[in-house]
Design a protein around this motif. Structure first.
Motif, PDB file in Angstrom:
ATOM      1  N   VAL A  24      -5.505 -73.435 -11.447  1.00 21.96           N
ATOM      2  CA  VAL A  24      -6.146 -72.264 -12.034  1.00 21.96           C
ATOM      3  C   VAL A  24      -7.319 -71.880 -11.140  1.00 21.96           C
ATOM      4  N   LEU A  25      -7.271 -70.663 -10.618  1.00 17.93           N
ATOM      5  CA  LEU A  25      -8.328 -70.164  -9.731  1.00 17.93           C
ATOM      6  C   LEU A  25      -9.236 -69.250 -10.530  1.00 17.93           C
ATOM      7  N   SER A  26     -10.516 -69.585 -10.527  1.00 23.36           N
ATOM      8  CA  SER A  26     -11.478 -68.762 -11.263  1.00 23.36           C
ATOM      9  C   SER A  26     -12.864 -69.025 -10.705  1.00 23.36           C
ATOM     10  N   THR A  27     -13.807 -68.204 -11.134  1.00 20.23           N
ATOM     11  CA  THR A  27     -15.207 -68.364 -10.738  1.00 20.23           C
ATOM     12  C   THR A  27     -16.055 -68.409 -11.995  1.00 20.23           C
ATOM     13  N   ASP A  31     -15.103 -63.126 -15.264  1.00 23.02           N
ATOM     14  CA  ASP A  31     -13.670 -63.161 -15.547  1.00 23.02           C
ATOM     15  C   ASP A  31     -12.982 -61.946 -14.951  1.00 23.02           C
ATOM     16  N   GLN A  32     -13.582 -61.396 -13.880  1.00 19.26           N
ATOM     17  CA  GLN A  32     -12.988 -60.218 -13.233  1.00 19.26           C
ATOM     18  C   GLN A  32     -11.600 -60.549 -12.688  1.00 19.26           C
ATOM     19  N   VAL A  33     -11.457 -61.734 -12.105  1.00 20.96           N
ATOM     20  CA  VAL A  33     -10.175 -62.151 -11.548  1.00 20.96           C
ATOM     21  C   VAL A  33      -9.879 -63.573 -12.002  1.00 20.96           C
ATOM     22  N   LYS A  34      -8.666 -63.782 -12.462  1.00 23.86           N
ATOM     23  CA  LYS A  34      -8.178 -65.121 -12.756  1.00 23.86           C
ATOM     24  C   LYS A  34      -6.777 -65.252 -12.171  1.00 23.86           C
ATOM     25  N   GLY A  35      -6.495 -66.414 -11.625  1.00 21.69           N
ATOM     26  CA  GLY A  35      -5.177 -66.626 -11.041  1.00 21.69           C
ATOM     27  C   GLY A  35      -4.643 -67.987 -11.397  1.00 21.69           C
ATOM     28  N   VAL A  36      -3.345 -68.066 -11.639  1.00 21.39           N
ATOM     29  CA  VAL A  36      -2.654 -69.336 -11.821  1.00 21.39           C
ATOM     30  C   VAL A  36      -1.621 -69.442 -10.715  1.00 21.39           C
ATOM     31  N   MET A  37      -1.740 -70.483  -9.878  1.00 19.36           N
ATOM     32  CA  MET A  37      -0.876 -70.650  -8.720  1.00 19.36           C
ATOM     33  C   MET A  37      -0.059 -71.930  -8.861  1.00 19.36           C
ATOM     34  N   ASN A  50      -4.584 -61.931 -12.821  1.00 16.12           N
ATOM     35  CA  ASN A  50      -5.125 -60.942 -13.757  1.00 16.12           C
ATOM     36  C   ASN A  50      -6.397 -60.359 -13.162  1.00 16.12           C
ATOM     37  N   LEU A  51      -6.470 -59.037 -13.130  1.00 14.60           N
ATOM     38  CA  LEU A  51      -7.611 -58.340 -12.537  1.00 14.60           C
ATOM     39  C   LEU A  51      -8.166 -57.349 -13.540  1.00 14.60           C
ATOM     40  N   VAL A 203     -14.141 -50.691   1.036  1.00 18.67           N
ATOM     41  CA  VAL A 203     -14.083 -51.764   0.043  1.00 18.67           C
ATOM     42  C   VAL A 203     -15.188 -51.536  -0.987  1.00 18.67           C
ATOM     43  N   SER A 204     -14.813 -51.414  -2.248  1.00 20.41           N
ATOM     44  CA  SER A 204     -15.810 -51.179  -3.294  1.00 20.41           C
ATOM     45  C   SER A 204     -16.201 -52.468  -4.014  1.00 20.41           C
ATOM     46  N   HIS A 205     -15.226 -53.360  -4.230  1.00 15.66           N
ATOM     47  CA  HIS A 205     -15.504 -54.628  -4.910  1.00 15.66           C
ATOM     48  C   HIS A 205     -14.703 -55.741  -4.242  1.00 15.66           C
ATOM     49  N   VAL A 206     -15.300 -56.928  -4.208  1.00 20.15           N
ATOM     50  CA  VAL A 206     -14.640 -58.107  -3.649  1.00 20.15           C
ATOM     51  C   VAL A 206     -14.719 -59.231  -4.673  1.00 20.15           C
ATOM     52  N   HIS A 207     -13.595 -59.854  -4.951  1.00 14.26           N
ATOM     53  CA  HIS A 207     -13.554 -60.973  -5.890  1.00 14.26           C
ATOM     54  C   HIS A 207     -12.901 -62.152  -5.190  1.00 14.26           C
ATOM     55  N   LYS A 208     -13.588 -63.278  -5.153  1.00  8.78           N
ATOM     56  CA  LYS A 208     -13.038 -64.488  -4.561  1.00  8.78           C
ATOM     57  C   LYS A 208     -13.001 -65.586  -5.619  1.00  8.78           C
ATOM     58  N   VAL A 209     -11.823 -66.159  -5.817  1.00  8.58           N
ATOM     59  CA  VAL A 209     -11.666 -67.275  -6.741  1.00  8.58           C
ATOM     60  C   VAL A 209     -10.998 -68.404  -5.976  1.00  8.58           C
ATOM     61  N   GLU A 210     -11.244 -69.628  -6.422  1.00  7.08           N
ATOM     62  CA  GLU A 210     -10.769 -70.784  -5.654  1.00  7.08           C
ATOM     63  C   GLU A 210     -10.634 -71.997  -6.561  1.00  7.08           C
ATOM     64  N   CYS A 211      -9.956 -73.013  -6.050  1.00  7.46           N
ATOM     65  CA  CYS A 211      -9.885 -74.296  -6.748  1.00  7.46           C
ATOM     66  C   CYS A 211      -9.653 -75.384  -5.717  1.00  7.46           C
ATOM     67  N   VAL A 212     -10.052 -76.607  -6.054  1.00  9.34           N
ATOM     68  CA  VAL A 212      -9.894 -77.759  -5.163  1.00  9.34           C
ATOM     69  C   VAL A 212      -8.464 -78.284  -5.274  1.00  9.34           C
ATOM     70  N   VAL A 213      -7.850 -78.553  -4.117  1.00  9.30           N
ATOM     71  CA  VAL A 213      -6.539 -79.205  -4.052  1.00  9.30           C
ATOM     72  C   VAL A 213      -6.800 -80.661  -3.653  1.00  9.30           C
ATOM     73  N   PRO A 214      -6.693 -81.607  -4.585  1.00  9.17           N
ATOM     74  CA  PRO A 214      -7.127 -82.991  -4.311  1.00  9.17           C
ATOM     75  C   PRO A 214      -6.482 -83.615  -3.075  1.00  9.17           C
ATOM     76  N   TRP A 215      -5.189 -83.383  -2.844  1.00  6.73           N
ATOM     77  CA  TRP A 215      -4.545 -84.055  -1.709  1.00  6.73           C
ATOM     78  C   TRP A 215      -5.004 -83.484  -0.374  1.00  6.73           C
ATOM     79  N   LEU A 216      -5.453 -82.230  -0.357  1.00  4.33           N
ATOM     80  CA  LEU A 216      -6.052 -81.694   0.869  1.00  4.33           C
ATOM     81  C   LEU A 216      -7.388 -82.381   1.140  1.00  4.33           C
TER      82      LEU A 216
END
Length: 249
Positions: A24-27, A31-37, A50-51, A203-216
């Protein structure tokens, strides 16, 4: 070996499958951007984004097409480099005897080069221009189709899987007198401008979301330890070489 195991893919015909992992990628605080990868080895095989549009709070939803998956070139390259380092160490007969310290130093240099390249592929994401992002095959991965005022980019930064969403607005001809396109960057800031097709955008808005990948994270630790071990061996050989070459008067 431990680093390479973190990138391991099943051997052909083994019947094994790489474990699928959901992230789950979020900041925090927005809650502007949420992602499930869903990450499977070096491939993003599913993505749901979701944007929330800031102008009207409209919620947009995009997902990968079922017939698509996105290869993360950084992970592919890192795996290839660490496997090349192992090949350099293992491609001699089991009874092979090194004859000189210089021979070992050259081998360590070659191994360290591959390990450094593997680590750098994870720690140094590619710099892309906005037209390169706009023309990327990633834009064709989603259903419904991304609107022309939305750009997305996935990349690895250290031990994190990152998603950046750019919201754009069209520049009118009257506002492009001093138009200066943005160059390449890992992350573009609001106000960056570019031309794509026959249209100019900002570019009017920038949203960056991230999550830690343990094996990396594990792989990066093992790269560091491996490089330290190689350097320690080089240092020992240098010390013994100096001692061997010393001739008292």
């Amino acid at each position: 070996q431990e680093a390479s195991h973190r990138f391991a893919l099943p051997a052909s015909g083994s019947g094994g499958a790489v474990k699928q992992e959901n992230f789950v990628l979020s900041t925090s605080g927005t809650d502007q951007v949420k992602g499930v990868m869903m990450l499977q080895g070096d491939a993003l095989c599913q993505a749901d984004v979701n944007l929330k549009m800031p102008r009207n709070n409209q919620l947009l939803h995009f997902a990968f097409r079922e017939d698509k998956q996105w290869k993360l070139q950084q992970i592919q390259d890192a795996r290839n480099h660490v496997n090349q380092a192992i090949y350099l160490l293992m491609n001699r007969d089991v009874n092979y005897q090194f004859k000189t310290g210089l021979e070992v130093l050259k081998l360590m240099d070659a191994v360290m080069l591959q390990l450094s390249r593997a680590r750098n592929r994870l720690t140094t994401p590619a710099t892309l221009t906005l037209p390169e992002i706009a023309s990327s095959g990633l834009t064709k991965m989603f259903t419904p189709v991304l609107p022309p005022d939305i750009l997305v980019n996935f990349y690895i930064n250290l031990n994190k899987l990152c998603l950046t969403v750019y919201q754009l607005h069209v520049l009118q001809p009257s506002t492009t007198k001093n138009f200066k396109p943005a160059g390449g960057s890992v992350l573009h800031n609001p106000g960056a401008t570019f031309e794509f097709g026959s249209q100019r955008y900002e570019v009017s808005h920038v949203h960056k979301v991230e999550c830690v990948v343990p094996w990396l994270n594990d792989a990066l630790v093992f790269f560091t330890v491996s490089l330290q071990l190689c350097q320690q061996l080089k240092d020992k050989i240098s010390v013994f070489s100096s001692y061997w070459n010393y001739r008292p008067y």
